[in-house]
Design an enzyme around this catalytic site. Structure first.
Site, short mmCIF file in Angstrom:
data_model
loop_
_atom_site.label_atom_id
_atom_site.label_comp_id
_atom_site.label_asym_id
_atom_site.label_seq_id
_atom_site.Cartn_x
_atom_site.Cartn_y
_atom_site.Cartn_z
N ASP A 99 -10.00 9.55 14.22
CA ASP A 99 -9.14 8.37 14.08
C ASP A 99 -8.39 8.17 15.39
O ASP A 99 -8.72 8.83 16.38
CB ASP A 99 -8.19 8.53 12.88
N HIS A 123 -10.42 2.23 14.52
CA HIS A 123 -9.86 3.59 14.43
C HIS A 123 -10.58 4.55 15.38
O HIS A 123 -10.76 5.73 15.07
CB HIS A 123 -9.93 4.11 12.99
N GLU A 175 -10.23 -2.03 8.57
CA GLU A 175 -9.11 -2.53 9.39
C GLU A 175 -9.48 -2.87 10.83
O GLU A 175 -8.64 -2.76 11.73
CB GLU A 175 -7.98 -1.48 9.39
C1 ACM Z 1 -7.65 2.88 4.83
O1 ACM Z 1 -6.67 3.26 4.18
N1 ACM Z 1 -7.48 2.29 6.00
C2 ACM Z 1 -9.00 3.02 4.32
#
Ligand code: ACM
Length: 533
Positions: free
Chosen positions: A189, A250, A307
């Site tokens: 991440d 991410h 996201e």
């Molecule tokens: C997430 O909580 N961004 C999957």
């Protein structure tokens, strides 16, 4: 004559003691059916464990280790003893992962059609051991049991804050105790890349430096040997590990190591995504996923997909990206995101695995044959409906109530809330009741339920455990037990013995029965962790 009378007297005493009906309220998650009977099976040092030659090796050792911990007895194997026998055998009519446990005063019989079911019968047996008049006994009963869901999962994020091998093994132990079978390992991440990739050493040399609360922290990651060790440890406990390499967003840790394949946003979001228009990016990801696929024998690789819009502003102006969109008739940046996911999912499929993605992936055009969806946006139940109507298999881990980084009690200050709402034990326990109307028509497509642990505000083990427990137990019952046997009062009662198990393992937890006794541990990041809105 005197001697005979005395013996008769002793026998009647034994018969009398063995006609009591002992309650069995220690099993978690709640089995499908427990038929209680009078009497009990007494464990002693001469109780023998009999199993089919060569079968259930790890199950027998799990049984013997568990009995030793609970009673001090190390039982002989294989020799038929006079009466107190534990028998293991197979009944192929029992469902996958299911079992039948029959306890009489003379013997205990565990039956299952597969090794996982046999392993779970052992968990129930061990949890049923109690002390009665100074003896170690198991109440007489028949337990018929099988899971509601195939996927009974926990996700752990080791990217925001690293949590080590010992902690992961402890969590796998507890998962096994709770008959949970999927460990989703969020390995990459923004704050760190935590898996060694031989072909790209900078991923860990540079990408593993820092964490959510300290950008300069020493690099922390799992070597490939660590991973093999953890995979084997999980396999012994019938747990499949699902590695997640989050993309195209991410990806900031990978971007720090290899800026040439990165794109992203501005400021805080610089380098948030992989560069979606360079062939070298796809080659890099194929190389990474090839090593990942070799390390993890399970059938799934999670490729994230969540996201992306947070940090893809550069996509709107980068000339190469804009040309790529045009040349490939992708309409726009969202079309490009979907192209990226389709292409990487195909790589995963080529490596012989099914891809898993967060619910943004539904719209990508990936076939429901080749991918599984994790529904996480609790405020978008339409995503769950859409995934089901498009034929996807779905794992349910909605933020509310399945994210364990939300606080669990109103007194707690650290951790997430959503417009004031959080995830108390009772709400977690209730799941999936609120979505039953959506899922009942598509039960075959629901793989299961997962608790997800994001670790931005869990810098140390004490705090990590405090957030996970006891809510993981509620998750296990939501995933294992059919709605008709769930009962919160009974759950609370059974939870008390589970807390003693955590005490014995030295695992910290929030005590819902005595809030004052387990104050919220702040961890080393107090200044950064006050609850967000
Ligand atoms: C997430 O909580 N961004 C999957």
């Amino acid at each position: 004559m005197k001697k005979t009378l005395f013996l008769l007297f002793i026998c009647s005493l034994i018969a009398c003691t063995n006609s009591v009906q002992l309650p069995n309220n220690g099993v978690l998650p709640q089995p499908q059916e427990i038929i209680s009977d009078k009497g009990f099976f007494e464990l002693s040092s001469s109780t023998s464990i009999i199993s089919v030659e060569g079968q259930y090796g790890t199950v027998v050792s799990a049984l013997n280790d568990g009995i030793k911990t609970r009673t001090g007895f190390l039982l002989p194997l294989g020799k038929k003893a006079k009466s107190n026998i534990v028998l293991l055998r197979e009944d192929s009519s029992l469902p996958t992962e299911g079992y039948r446990l029959t306890v009489t005063p003379k013997q205990v019989i565990c039956e299952a059609s597969d090794n996982a079911g046999m392993f779970y019968s052992i968990q129930t047996l061990l949890q049923s051991i109690q002390t009665y008049e100074g003896k170690k006994v198991i109440p007489a009963m028949i337990v018929n049991d099988a899971p509601r869901y195939k996927w009974r999962g926990m996700m752990l994020d080791v990217a925001r804050h690293f949590h080590n091998k010992e902690t992961i093994k402890n969590l796998l132990d507890v998962m096994a105790y709770l008959k949970m079978n999927r460990f989703h390992w969020h390995l990459t991440d923004e704050d760190g890349w935590r898996i060694e990739i031989k072909k790209y050493p900078k991923l860990t040399r540079e990408g593993a430096v820092g964490n959510w609360s300290d950008r300069e922290a020493d690099p922390k990651f799992f070597t490939q040997d660590d991973i093999r060790e953890i995979v084997a440890y999980a396999q012994e406990r019938h747990i499949t590990i699902i590695p997640e390499i989050d993309m195209p967003g991410h990806a900031s840790a990978a971007s720090r190591a290899y800026p040439e394949i990165s794109a992203g946003g501005k400021g805080r979001w610089a380098g948030f995504t992989f560069h979606p228009a360079k062939e070298s990016t796809y080659q890099f990801l194929e190389d990474v996923l090839t090593e990942v696929a070799e390390l993890f024998p399970g059938p799934y690789i999670h490729i994230g997909g969540d996201e992306v819009h947070f940090g893809n502003q550069v996509w709107f102006t980068d000339r190469q990206i804009q040309k790529f969109i045009k040349d490939n008739n992708l309409d726009d940046e969202l079309g490009l995101e979907h192209y990226f996911l389709r292409r990487v999912s195909a790589i995963v499929n080529k490596l012989g695995k099914t891809s898993v993605g967060w619910d943004e992936m539904i719209a990508s055009g990936i076939s429901s044959e080749n991918a599984v969806i994790m529904w996480w946006r609790h405020d978008k139940p339409e995503q769950l409906k859409k995934a089901l109507s498009e034929g996807f298999k779905v794992i349910m881990t909605p933020r509310i109530p399945c994210y364990l980084d939300f606080v669990q009690h109103e007194s707690q200050e650290i951790g997430r809330r959503w417009s004031g709402a959080f995830n108390p034990l009772a709400t977690v326990y209730e799941f999936p009741k609120p979505v039953e109307p959506i899922i009942t028509k598509k039960t075959d497509q629901i793989l299961g339920v997962q608790g997800s642990v994001w670790t931005e505000r869990m810098a140390d083990t004490k705090r990590l455990y405090y957030m996970i427990f006891p809510r993981l137990v509620a998750i296990s019952e939501s995933a294992w037990s059919v709605e008709s046997v769930k009962n919160y009062e009974s759950f609370e009662e059974r939870l008390k013995s589970f807390l003693s198990y955590l005490d014995a393992k030295g695992i910290n937890y929030f005590n819902p029965f005595d809030v004052e006794s387990t104050p919220e541990p702040w961890g080393p990041t107090k200044q950064d962790v006050i609850a967000e809105g």
